[in-house]
Design a protein around this motif. Structure first.
Motif, PDB file in Angstrom:
ATOM      1  N   TRP A 124      86.680   8.163 -10.950  1.00  0.00           N
ATOM      2  CA  TRP A 124      86.419   9.405 -11.677  1.00  0.00           C
ATOM      3  C   TRP A 124      85.474  10.295 -10.866  1.00  0.00           C
ATOM      4  O   TRP A 124      85.685  11.518 -10.756  1.00  0.00           O
ATOM      5  CB  TRP A 124      85.804   9.064 -13.045  1.00  0.00           C
ATOM      6  N   ASP A 130      89.104  18.905 -16.806  1.00  0.00           N
ATOM      7  CA  ASP A 130      88.624  17.731 -17.539  1.00  0.00           C
ATOM      8  C   ASP A 130      89.341  16.504 -17.001  1.00  0.00           C
ATOM      9  O   ASP A 130      90.564  16.397 -17.122  1.00  0.00           O
ATOM     10  CB  ASP A 130      88.951  17.877 -19.039  1.00  0.00           C
ATOM     11  N   ILE A 131      88.582  15.580 -16.437  1.00  0.00           N
ATOM     12  CA  ILE A 131      89.190  14.401 -15.804  1.00  0.00           C
ATOM     13  C   ILE A 131      89.207  13.236 -16.786  1.00  0.00           C
ATOM     14  O   ILE A 131      88.158  12.832 -17.297  1.00  0.00           O
ATOM     15  CB  ILE A 131      88.379  13.993 -14.549  1.00  0.00           C
ATOM     16  N   VAL A 132      90.392  12.710 -17.035  1.00  0.00           N
ATOM     17  CA  VAL A 132      90.498  11.527 -17.911  1.00  0.00           C
ATOM     18  C   VAL A 132      91.310  10.446 -17.201  1.00  0.00           C
ATOM     19  O   VAL A 132      92.155  10.730 -16.357  1.00  0.00           O
ATOM     20  CB  VAL A 132      91.159  11.864 -19.276  1.00  0.00           C
ATOM     21  N   LEU A 133      91.031   9.193 -17.581  1.00  0.00           N
ATOM     22  CA  LEU A 133      91.787   8.061 -17.048  1.00  0.00           C
ATOM     23  C   LEU A 133      92.959   7.798 -17.989  1.00  0.00           C
ATOM     24  O   LEU A 133      92.766   7.599 -19.189  1.00  0.00           O
ATOM     25  CB  LEU A 133      90.881   6.830 -16.955  1.00  0.00           C
ATOM     26  N   ALA A 134      94.172   7.820 -17.448  1.00  0.00           N
ATOM     27  CA  ALA A 134      95.362   7.635 -18.287  1.00  0.00           C
ATOM     28  C   ALA A 134      95.765   6.167 -18.374  1.00  0.00           C
ATOM     29  O   ALA A 134      96.147   5.676 -19.430  1.00  0.00           O
ATOM     30  CB  ALA A 134      96.518   8.466 -17.731  1.00  0.00           C
ATOM     31  N   HIS A 158      83.338  13.727 -22.966  1.00  0.00           N
ATOM     32  CA  HIS A 158      84.261  14.472 -23.828  1.00  0.00           C
ATOM     33  C   HIS A 158      83.969  14.207 -25.310  1.00  0.00           C
ATOM     34  O   HIS A 158      84.749  14.592 -26.170  1.00  0.00           O
ATOM     35  CB  HIS A 158      85.705  14.090 -23.514  1.00  0.00           C
ATOM     36  N   ALA A 210      86.287   5.283 -21.441  1.00  0.00           N
ATOM     37  CA  ALA A 210      87.358   4.382 -20.998  1.00  0.00           C
ATOM     38  C   ALA A 210      86.839   2.989 -20.639  1.00  0.00           C
ATOM     39  O   ALA A 210      87.497   1.981 -20.910  1.00  0.00           O
ATOM     40  CB  ALA A 210      88.081   5.007 -19.793  1.00  0.00           C
ATOM     41  N   TYR A 214      95.767   4.221 -21.819  1.00  0.00           N
ATOM     42  CA  TYR A 214      95.039   5.028 -22.800  1.00  0.00           C
ATOM     43  C   TYR A 214      96.026   6.012 -23.424  1.00  0.00           C
ATOM     44  O   TYR A 214      96.589   6.846 -22.713  1.00  0.00           O
ATOM     45  CB  TYR A 214      93.876   5.745 -22.132  1.00  0.00           C
TER      46      TYR A 214
END
Lengths: 171, 171
Positions: A89, A104-108, B72, B77, B114
């Motif tokens: 991240w 907006d950085i998210v882990l999928a 957020h 996570a 996720y």
């Protein structure tokens, strides 16, 4: 203080301020090297030099064992994963800052393989795959697949592959 | 207090005593139901009833948002993964206790997806795949592949598949 050092300080303070777990784990950045500008300069002066230079952007993080221990007196699987997740991240965040783009950085999703017990303070390492982040400026998302490795001295102890998605800020 | 309640208390105190991160995250067990003995009794009295009874062993855990928040304002996570990891680990530990076998349980590898942001306190749920743990008594390892789901009320927010290995204690 260089721009990179300032960015690393901002990254860690962002983690500690917004993710209590990162502070409890005492996650730190050991180094951030970015050779992307070097690449450009080298190409202009001597194209052949590209072959011998490590033209990569690398982020190296760490966390002490004490707050991250488990009942086997090695590093807890959850801590290992979390350290690697934040390392990936952090790399996306740093690259966005360097490219002057926001998202907006998210882990999928992610896969992790635990290869050897972590008996001493490890380092987590990620290399940036030279991804184009400019779609964010056109309101489009960017997907970054990153591999993070966890090392104890010269032993590879865990490997993490994560798919991060950066979403353009809503206007 | 039933045997199951005593085991759950021992599980949580083991987590808190040996894994600092689990205590910081305030991970708790909401319920542990085990129908394996019921299965045997039912079969003896009326085999047809097997079809209608939920003859499973299920562990449900939770953790509050506050220590597990991210930037957020949803669940981090790393916390989601850690909660699911310990839920699966806890299920193997409980089953070993019920089967009166011992073994060091480690996570070998895992995948996590996720699916939706976690905006309120979730529950993590795992069902035991009725695995035979008796090889541990003969000095052999047991591999358990567990799926843990993370729910916010009726929304599935994350799915975790972990491969746990239980190693017989060295003599």
């Amino acid at each position: 203080m260089t721009q990179h050092q300032r960015l690393v300080e901002e990254l860690v303070s962002t983690w500690y301020r917004t993710i209590p777990l990162s502070q409890f784990m005492q996650i730190e950045v050991l180094s951030f090297t970015d050779a992307s500008h070097l690449t450009v300069n080298t190409k202009q002066s001597n194209p052949d030099m590209n072959l011998s230079l490590p033209l990569v952007s690398e982020l190296i993080t760490t966390a002490p064992l004490a707050p991250n221990i488990n009942l086997h007196q090695t590093m807890f699987a959850g801590s290992i994963y979390t350290l690697m997740t934040l390392t990936g991240w952090g790399m996306v965040w740093l690259q966005q800052q360097l490219a002057s783009v926001t998202g907006d950085i998210v882990l999928a999703e992610a896969q992790v393989k635990y290869i050897a017990p972590v008996r001493q303070q490890p380092t987590a390492r990620v290399i940036w795959p030279a991804l184009d982040l400019s779609p964010l400026t056109r309101g489009r998302r960017v997907k970054a697949e990153l591999t993070v490795e966890l090392w104890c001295q010269d032993v590879l102890c865990a490997r993490f592959c994560g798919v991060y998605v950066s979403l353009p800020f809503a206007k």
